[in-house]
Write a protein that holds these residues in place. Structure first.
Motif, PDB file in Angstrom:
ATOM      1  N   ASN A 145       0.683  -1.267   0.095  1.00  0.00           N
ATOM      2  CA  ASN A 145       0.032  -0.058   0.226  1.00  0.00           C
ATOM      3  C   ASN A 145       0.744   1.424   0.045  1.00  0.00           C
ATOM      4  OD1 ASN A 145      -2.832  -1.360   0.422  1.00  0.00           O
ATOM      5  ND2 ASN A 145      -1.766  -2.167   2.172  1.00  0.00           N
ATOM      6  N   LEU A 204       2.191   3.110   2.313  1.00  0.00           N
ATOM      7  CA  LEU A 204       1.905   4.223   3.370  1.00  0.00           C
ATOM      8  C   LEU A 204       2.781   4.921   4.104  1.00  0.00           C
ATOM      9  CD1 LEU A 204      -0.778   1.596   4.757  1.00  0.00           C
ATOM     10  CD2 LEU A 204      -0.995   3.403   3.388  1.00  0.00           C
ATOM     11  N   ILE A 233      -3.854   4.806   6.622  1.00  0.00           N
ATOM     12  CA  ILE A 233      -4.920   3.996   6.198  1.00  0.00           C
ATOM     13  C   ILE A 233      -6.266   5.025   6.237  1.00  0.00           C
ATOM     14  CG2 ILE A 233      -6.287   2.376   6.627  1.00  0.00           C
ATOM     15  CD1 ILE A 233      -3.782   0.773   7.504  1.00  0.00           C
TER      16      ILE A 233
END
Length: 95
Positions: free
Chosen positions: A19, A21, A94
């Protein structure tokens, strides 16, 4: 304990890989810190062994050893809080 923290770091690394992040450097820093964490655990075991061998009536020696316990415990706390902060950082990214 350090095995479980290593497991967590790998999990966070995988989450981040999928992801993107946070920076990989943030995660790699915690892997390096975990090496130090293992050393601190060893220090803790050593200090505990020393205290067990001491005369429990010799308060001067015990005080010195208990200060060492305090030092080691606060170092362990720091290592745990660093990993917790990494986890929190990922959570915040997130959202």
């Amino acid at each position: 304990m350090d095995d479980k923290l290593l497991e967590l770091l790998y999990l966070l690394k995988n989450i981040n890989s999928e992801n993107n992040l946070i920076s990989n450097e943030d995660i790699e820093e915690q892997f390096q810190n975990l090496i130090d964490f293992k050393d601190v655990i060893t220090d803790f075991e050593t200090v505990l062994s020393l205290i067990k061998e001491k005369d429990l009536k010799n308060l001067t020696e015990l005080e010195i050893n208990l200060f060492e316990v305090h030092r080691v415990l606060t170092t362990l706390e720091w290592h745990l809080s660093e990993i917790s902060e990494l986890n929190t950082k990922i959570i915040k990214r997130i959202k």
